[in-house]
Design a protein around this motif. Structure first.
Motif, mmCIF file in Angstrom:
data_model
loop_
_atom_site.group_PDB
_atom_site.id
_atom_site.type_symbol
_atom_site.label_atom_id
_atom_site.label_comp_id
_atom_site.label_asym_id
_atom_site.label_seq_id
_atom_site.Cartn_x
_atom_site.Cartn_y
_atom_site.Cartn_z
ATOM 1 N N VAL A 4 -5.094 -1.766 1.574
ATOM 2 C CA VAL A 4 -4.387 -1.351 0.363
ATOM 3 C C VAL A 4 -4.939 -0.026 -0.147
ATOM 4 C CG1 VAL A 4 -3.887 -1.988 -2.035
ATOM 5 C CG2 VAL A 4 -3.832 -3.732 -0.252
ATOM 6 N N TYR A 5 -6.259 0.119 -0.154
ATOM 7 C CA TYR A 5 -6.868 1.364 -0.642
ATOM 8 C C TYR A 5 -6.480 2.540 0.242
ATOM 9 C CZ TYR A 5 -10.442 4.555 -2.391
ATOM 10 O OH TYR A 5 -11.092 5.629 -2.935
ATOM 11 N N ASP A 6 -6.446 2.333 1.535
ATOM 12 C CA ASP A 6 -6.027 3.390 2.456
ATOM 13 C C ASP A 6 -4.581 3.799 2.179
ATOM 14 O OD1 ASP A 6 -6.366 4.877 5.182
ATOM 15 O OD2 ASP A 6 -4.526 3.707 5.412
ATOM 16 N N ALA A 7 -3.703 2.815 1.923
ATOM 17 C CA ALA A 7 -2.300 3.130 1.641
ATOM 18 C C ALA A 7 -2.165 3.914 0.340
ATOM 19 C CB ALA A 7 -1.483 1.844 1.570
ATOM 20 N N ILE A 8 -2.962 3.566 -0.684
ATOM 21 C CA ILE A 8 -2.889 4.281 -1.959
ATOM 22 C C ILE A 8 -3.371 5.719 -1.801
ATOM 23 C CG2 ILE A 8 -3.911 4.388 -4.269
ATOM 24 C CD1 ILE A 8 -3.826 1.347 -4.316
ATOM 25 N N CYS A 9 -4.461 5.920 -1.051
ATOM 26 C CA CYS A 9 -4.961 7.282 -0.827
ATOM 27 C C CYS A 9 -3.932 8.129 -0.099
ATOM 28 C CB CYS A 9 -6.267 7.243 -0.043
ATOM 29 S SG CYS A 9 -7.649 6.516 -0.952
ATOM 30 N N ARG A 10 -3.274 7.544 0.901
ATOM 31 C CA ARG A 10 -2.225 8.280 1.611
ATOM 32 C C ARG A 10 -0.999 8.442 0.721
ATOM 33 N NH1 ARG A 10 -3.480 8.286 7.161
ATOM 34 N NH2 ARG A 10 -5.069 6.780 7.761
ATOM 35 N N HIS A 35 -5.813 5.897 -9.814
ATOM 36 C CA HIS A 35 -4.669 6.553 -9.173
ATOM 37 C C HIS A 35 -3.443 6.284 -10.047
ATOM 38 C CE1 HIS A 35 -6.391 7.829 -5.259
ATOM 39 N NE2 HIS A 35 -7.238 6.824 -5.473
ATOM 40 N N HIS A 36 -3.395 6.934 -11.192
ATOM 41 C CA HIS A 36 -2.376 6.598 -12.187
ATOM 42 C C HIS A 36 -0.989 7.071 -11.769
ATOM 43 C CE1 HIS A 36 -5.350 5.075 -14.979
ATOM 44 N NE2 HIS A 36 -6.071 6.175 -14.798
ATOM 45 N N MET A 37 -0.900 8.150 -10.997
ATOM 46 C CA MET A 37 0.414 8.616 -10.560
ATOM 47 C C MET A 37 1.047 7.593 -9.626
ATOM 48 S SD MET A 37 1.475 12.173 -8.649
ATOM 49 C CE MET A 37 0.859 13.140 -10.022
ATOM 50 N N VAL A 38 0.257 7.051 -8.709
ATOM 51 C CA VAL A 38 0.764 6.016 -7.807
ATOM 52 C C VAL A 38 1.144 4.769 -8.588
ATOM 53 C CG1 VAL A 38 0.165 4.505 -5.879
ATOM 54 C CG2 VAL A 38 -0.519 6.896 -5.830
ATOM 55 N N ALA A 39 0.302 4.384 -9.559
ATOM 56 C CA ALA A 39 0.597 3.190 -10.354
ATOM 57 C C ALA A 39 1.883 3.366 -11.145
ATOM 58 C CB ALA A 39 -0.573 2.902 -11.299
ATOM 59 N N GLY A 40 2.097 4.546 -11.710
ATOM 60 C CA GLY A 40 3.324 4.785 -12.456
ATOM 61 C C GLY A 40 4.560 4.735 -11.578
ATOM 62 N N ALA A 41 4.466 5.327 -10.382
ATOM 63 C CA ALA A 41 5.609 5.297 -9.466
ATOM 64 C C ALA A 41 5.946 3.872 -9.053
ATOM 65 C CB ALA A 41 5.299 6.151 -8.230
ATOM 66 N N CYS A 90 7.521 4.863 -1.897
ATOM 67 C CA CYS A 90 7.249 3.650 -2.680
ATOM 68 C C CYS A 90 7.425 2.403 -1.820
ATOM 69 C CB CYS A 90 8.171 3.587 -3.891
ATOM 70 S SG CYS A 90 7.675 4.691 -5.239
ATOM 71 N N CYS A 91 8.385 2.446 -0.910
ATOM 72 C CA CYS A 91 8.559 1.322 0.013
ATOM 73 C C CYS A 91 7.310 1.145 0.867
ATOM 74 C CB CYS A 91 9.782 1.559 0.908
ATOM 75 S SG CYS A 91 11.364 1.463 0.053
ATOM 76 N N TYR A 92 6.692 2.273 1.261
ATOM 77 C CA TYR A 92 5.478 2.184 2.071
ATOM 78 C C TYR A 92 4.348 1.546 1.268
ATOM 79 C CZ TYR A 92 1.413 3.588 4.795
ATOM 80 O OH TYR A 92 0.245 3.573 5.514
ATOM 81 N N LEU A 93 4.208 1.935 0.002
ATOM 82 C CA LEU A 93 3.142 1.382 -0.826
ATOM 83 C C LEU A 93 3.384 -0.085 -1.163
ATOM 84 C CD1 LEU A 93 2.702 4.394 -3.244
ATOM 85 C CD2 LEU A 93 0.990 3.570 -1.635
#
Length: 859
Positions: free
Chosen positions: A611-617, A767-773, A630-633
Motif C-alpha cells: 500500500v505504501y509503495d502504491a501511495i508513493c507512486r 500524503h494529503h493530495m492522494v488522500a483527497g483524491a 485513482c483506480c490504481y490506488l
C-alpha cells in the motif's frame, strides 16, 4: 421458567411479554444460571433455539443493574441494523427516559455503530457493531483509559473466528479481552527466558465475555482458550428435515453423529450409475410432483408452489444474481398460469402486493421494476446486490409482513438478514464462483422452521445438473470443520495483533507481547508452549524488520518510515528467524509512524509496504480528467479481492501502448493515461511474461518480488475497474479482461472499501493530495451516476454538485475550468440547497442516482 425470574426490571418484563416472550426453555434457564458466576461463558444451540434471548438477558443485567457499556457483536452490517432496531423497540422506555431526563427510570442508549458518525460510549450504553467496529472500539477504550466501563461483550456467530479473512479480527478482539480479563491468572511468575517478570496486577477490565454459535464443532478449544464455562444444547423447538433432490426424488439426509464417516449417496456409489444403495444409506426418497426429466428450475417452482398453496413462506437461495432473477421469473409464470384456487390471493392481499410493487418501483429504474411486476403480483420477491438498497429493505419488510410468500435471494442473505421460513430451497452448491462450505449450508438450512411459524421445517438441496448430485450429498452430510487460529506461524494474524496492542497501549515490551500471544487461540491449539514463544518472537522481529516497531530509542519523537533507497532496503531485508530473539524480555517497544498508519487504517503489516509503495507512486501520477490513477490506488490487494490477474491481457495492454520499445503512442486520453501509469508502476514485461508462463501464485511477503507482483496485479485490477466505471458493458469487459463475471462484479464493492483504507493510510503518512483524491473517488465508486453526469463525477465532484453544474450548462470538466469563479458560485447557489454541497458516503443523496441507467450487471 418465567422470563421475569431473570429480567432485572419489571418494565423490561412487560416489553418481553408484549413481544410474546413469557417463558424460557429449560436449556435457556440453565445457561442463565451458569453464566451468572462466570467471567467468560460459551454456549451452543441449534439455529432458532433461542440463543439470542439468553445473551440479551445477560446484557440487560449489566445495563440496568451495573450500568456499564455492553458491546453486542454480529458479523454483518445488515445484522447490526436489524439487531439495533429490535433492541431499540425492546428498550424504548429506557431510551426515552434518557432523552427526556425522566429520573424514575434507568437511562440507557442504544447505539448502532454502523450508522453513528461519533459513538457515544458513555455508560450505560448498548453498542451493536460488526467485528471491525468492535475491535476498533476496544482499541479506543484501551488507549483512552476507559476500558473499565466495559461491562459485557456478546459475540454472536462465534464460529466466525475460524473464517480465513475476518476470523483474525474476532480472534484479535477476544485475545485482547482474555489478556485484560483473565490474562493475569494465566501468566507465570517466570518469564520466557527464566527472568522474573513484574508482579501480576489486578486486571484493568472486569467485563464478562459471552460467545454463542450454532455451527462450532471444536468448542473445547474455544472454551480452553477463553477460560470459559461451556454449555451445549441440542434442543430445537421446531425440527428440520433435510433432503437432497435427485432424479425427481427428495432423498432424506440422515442425522449427523460425532465421528460418523461420510455416507455414500443413497441412489448408488456414484450419481447416475443406477447402483443399489449400500449399507448405511438413507431411505428411498419421496417422489416429487414433477416429471422425471424436470429441470432444476421446474423442480424449484414445484417446491415453492407447494408451500404457497399452504399459505406458508419459502426462502430460495440461488448461486448468482442472474439465477435468482431467472428462477423467480419462471416460478412467477408458473404460479400465474396455475388455475388452483389455493394459489389465488384474497383481494386484501392483492391490494397489499400492489402497494408493495409501487413502493419498489419508486426505488428502482422503471426497466428493473417492470421485470419484477409479475413476481410481486404472485407473491414472489427478489433480493440480491444488483437491486438498490432501499428496494431490498422494502422486499424484506414485505416478506416479514407476509405480503410476499416466497423470496428468491443470493446465498449471502443466509448470514446477512434474519428472515425465517417454513421451507428453504438451496439451488446448487456454489455461491458465485465459490463452493459452499458446510457452515454456509448449515446457515441456510437453519432458516427453516422457526418457532411460531410452522410445526416443522424443511430444507431441500437442489443440484443444478445430475453430475452435481454426489457433491451435493457430500455437502449435506459433511461434518463441520474445526475452527483454526489465524495467529499461527503460517498466517499473519499474530503480527497484526501485536501491532494493534502496541499502538493502543495495551502492551509496551517484548515480555508483554509474549504474554498476549499466550492469550490467543493459537496458544490453546499449539502442541507445545515453545511454539507460542517462537511464533511471538518471530512476529516481533518481523515488525521491527519491516519498520512497524522499533526498540525504544533514547531520543524522543516518532521515527519516520524511510523512503527511496531506505525503503528498498526494507523490502530486501531478510525474513525474521524462527528462533527466539536474543533481545532482553524487558526491552521496550513502540510503533513507528508507519506502524501507527497501519493501525489507524487497519492495513495488515504484510500488505503495508504494498500500500505504501502504491501511495508513493500514486502521488506522482495524479491525472486530471482520468480516473485510472485513482483506480490504481483503490484496487484491492492481498485477500481483499479474489479477482486474479490475467497476465497475457496485461502484456497485451502494454504492447498496444508500445511502451517497451519507446515507440509512438497514439494520441488518445485513455492510452496516455495508461502509459503514464505503466511508467509510474515500473512495468516489467519480462516479469509479466514469466508470470504468464509459470504458476501465478503470489510470492510470500518476505520475497523480494512481493511488491512487484502486487503492483502489476493492482495495475490489471485498475484497468478493469476503470473500464467498468467508464460504462463498458459487463459482457464486453468479461471478454476483454478474461475474468469471471461474479468476481468482476465484486471488484467495485471491494475497491470502495479499500479506497477508504488507502485514504486513511495516506492521510496518516501526510500524503494529503492522494488522500483527497481518494476521498472524492470513493464517492464515485459508491454511486451509479446517470451517464450524462459521468464526466463531472469522474473529476471527483460530489453527485449533487455535478448535477447542479450540468443543469447550468457546465457539462464537462473543461467547461467548469473555463468558467469564472462567479459563474460556478452562482450555479451552485441556485441549484444546491443551503445545507451544503456534499453528503456523507452512503447517505440517501449518494443513492439517489443509483440505477439511473438500465442495470446491466447481471451474472
Amino acid at each position: 421458567r418465567l422470563v421475569d425470574a431473570f429480567v432485572p426490571h419489571p418494565l423490561l418484563s412487560a416489553q418481553y411479554a408484549e413481544f410474546g416472550i413469557r417463558h424460557l426453555y429449560d436449556w435457556q434457564s440453565s445457561c442463565l444460571e451458569a453464566a451468572g458466576g462466570s467471567r467468560t461463558f460459551v454456549y451452543t444451540a441449534p439455529t432458532s433455539g433461542g440463543k439470542s434471548l439468553v445473551a440479551e438477558l445477560i446484557a440487560a443485567r449489566h445495563l440496568l443493574i451495573h450500568k456499564t457499556t455492553v458491546l453486542f457483536v454480529v458479523p454483518f452490517v445488515s445484522l447490526v441494523n436489524e439487531k439495533a432496531r429490535q433492541l431499540r423497540r425492546l428498550y424504548s422506555p429506557f431510551v426515552q427516559a434518557r432523552e427526556t431526563g425522566n429520573p424514575r427510570l434507568p437511562h440507557l442508549s442504544i447505539v448502532n455503530a454502523s450508522e453513528a458518525a461519533h459513538l457515544d460510549l458513555r455508560p450505560p450504553a448498548l453498542v451493536v457493531c460488526t467485528l471491525e467496529k468492535a475491535n476498533g472500539i476496544l482499541d479506543h477504550m484501551i488507549s483512552h483509559g476507559i476500558v473499565a466501563s466495559l461491562g459485557c461483550v456478546v459475540v454472536d456467530e462465534l464460529h466466525m473466528v475460524g473464517a480465513p479473512q475476518r476470523g483474525s479480527l474476532l480472534e484479535h478482539l477476544l485475545s485482547k479481552l482474555v489478556y485484560l480479563i483473565v490474562g493475569p491468572s494465566l501468566r507465570t511468575a517466570q518469564g520466557a527466558w527464566g527472568q522474573s517478570l513484574a508482579p501480576t496486577v489486578a486486571p484493568p477490565c472486569r467485563a464478562q465475555v459471552i460467545g454463542m454459535s450454532a455451527t462450532l464443532p471444536n468448542l473445547d478449544d474455544i472454551s480452553r482458550w477463553l477460560q470459559a464455562r461451556l454449555q451445549r444444547s441440542n434442543f430445537r423447538p421446531v425440527p428440520i428435515r433435510e433432503f437432497v433432490v435427485y432424479q425427481g426424488r427428495a432423498w432424506p439426509v440422515p442425522a449427523r453423529h460425532p465421528g460418523e464417516t461420510q455416507l455414500r449417496p443413497p441412489w448408488g456409489a456414484a450419481a447416475g450409475t443406477g447402483a443399489s444403495a449400500g449399507p448405511g444409506a438413507a431411505p428411498r426418497g419421496r417422489l416429487l410432483p414433477a416429471p422425471p426429466n424436470a429441470s432444476a428450475a421446474d423442480l424449484c417452482s414445484r417446491l415453492v408452489m407447494e408451500q404457497l398453496a399452504r399459505r406458508q413462506q419459502v426462502l430460495v437461495f440461488c448461486p448468482t444474481r442472474t439465477a435468482c432473477a431467472n428462477y423467480a421469473s419462471k416460478t412467477a409464470r408458473a404460479v400465474a398460469a396455475c388455475a388452483a384456487a389455493s394459489l389465488r390471493a384474497p383481494p386484501a392481499v392483492q391490494a397489499e402486493r400492489a402497494d408493495l410493487f409501487g413502493a419498489l418501483a419508486a426505488r428502482m429504474p422503471r426497466e428493473q421494476a417492470d421485470k419484477l411486476r409479475l413476481a410481486v403480483e404472485t407473491g414472489i420477491g427478489v433480493h440480491h446486490a444488483g437491486l438498490p438498497r432501499e428496494a431490498l429493505r422494502v422486499a424484506e419488510a414485505g416478506y416479514r409482513a407476509g405480503t410476499l410468500g416466497a423470496l428468491f435471494a443470493t446465498t449471502t442473505l443466509a448470514a446477512g438478514v434474519n428472515l425465517p421460513a417454513s421451507r428453504v430451497v438451496i439451488v446448487g452448491i456454489k455461491s458465485g464462483p465459490r463452493q459452499l462450505s458446510p457452515a454456509d449450508y448449515h446457515q441456510m438450512v437453519g432458516r427453516a422452521g422457526r418457532a411460531g411459524l410452522a410445526s416443522e421445517g424443511e430444507a431441500y438441496l437442489l443440484p443444478t445438473y445430475a453430475g452435481q448430485a454426489s457433491a451435493a450429498w457430500a455437502l449435506a452430510v459433511r461434518p463441520l470443520p474445526r475452527a483454526l487460529s489465524q495467529c499461527s506461524p503460517d498466517r499473519e494474524g499474530l503480527a497484526s495483533l501485536l501491532l494493534e496492542a502496541l499502538c493502543s497501549g495495551l502492551v509496551s515490551s517484548r515480555a508483554q507481547c509474549i504474554e498476549l500471544a499466550r492469550c490467543t487461540m493459537f496458544a490453546a491449539q499449539a502442541a507445545h508452549p515453545s511454539q507460542v514463544l517462537a511464533a511471538a518472537c518471530s512476529a516481533i522481529d518481523s515488525l521491527i524488520a519491516d519498520q512497524c516497531v522499533e526498540e525504544l530509542a533514547a531520543a524522543p519523537g516518532v521515527p519516520e518510515l524511510a523512503s527511496g533507497p531506505a525503503a528498498a532496503a526494507v523490502l530486501s531485508a531478510p525474513a525474521a528467524s524462527d528462533a527466539p530473539s536474543s533481545a532482553p524480555p524487558d526491552a521496550q517497544l513502540r510503533p513507528t509512524r508507519y506502524g501507527l498508519a497501519l493501525f489507524k487504517s487497519h492495513v495488515p503489516p504484510a500488505e503495508g509496504m504494498v500500500v505504501y509503495d502504491a501511495i508513493c507512486r500514486g502521488s506522482r501520477l495524479l491525472l486530471p480528467g482520468s480516473s485510472l490513477h485513482c483506480c490504481y490506488l483503490a484496487a484491492p490487494v492481498g485477500l481483499r479481492s479474489a479477482l486474479p490477474a490475467c497476465w497475457r491481457v496485461l502484456r497485451g495492454m502494454a504492447e498496444r501502448c508500445r511502451l517497451h520499445d519507446g515507440d509512438y503512442v497514439p494520441d488518445s486520453e485513455p492510452v496516455r493515461a495508461l502509459r503514464r501509469v505503466l511508467l509510474a508502476v515500473g512495468f516489467d514485461e519480462g516479469f509479466v511474461r514469466a508470470r504468464e508462463q509459470q504458476d501465478a501464485r503470489a510470492p510470500a511477503p518476505s520475497s523480494s518480488l512481493f511488491v512487484k507482483y502486487h503492483s502489476h496485479r493492482r495495475l490489471f485490477l485498475a484497468v478493469a475497474l476503470d473500464r467498468m466505471l467508464s460504462g463498458t458493458r459487463p459482457a464486453s469487459l468479461v471478454a476483454e479482461m478474461e475474468v469471471d463475471v461474479a468476481l468482476l462484479q465484486a471488484l467495485r464493492r471491494d475497491a470502495e472499501k479499500h479506497c477508504t483504507v488507502v485514504a486513511s493510510f495516506a492521510r496518516a503518512m501526510d500524503h494529503h493530495m492522494v488522500a483527497g483524491a481518494l476521498t472524492g473517488f470513493r464517492r464515485q465508486l459508491a454511486t451509479k451516476p446517470h451517464p450524462r453526469l459521468r464526466r463531472l463525477v469522474k473529476a471527483w465532484l460530489p453527485l449533487r454538485v455535478a448535477r447542479a453544474l450540468y443543469q447550468e450548462g457546465l457539462r464537462s470538466p473543461d467547461a467548469v475550468a473555463r468558467a469564472t469563479v462567479d459563474q460556478v458560485a452562482d450555479a451552485l447557489r441556485r441549484r444546491v440547497p443551503a445545507a451544503g454541497y456534499s453528503s456523507p458516503p452512503g447517505s440517501d443523496e449518494d443513492e439517489e442516482e443509483e440505477g439511473g441507467e438500465a442495470d446491466e450487471e447481471g451474472e
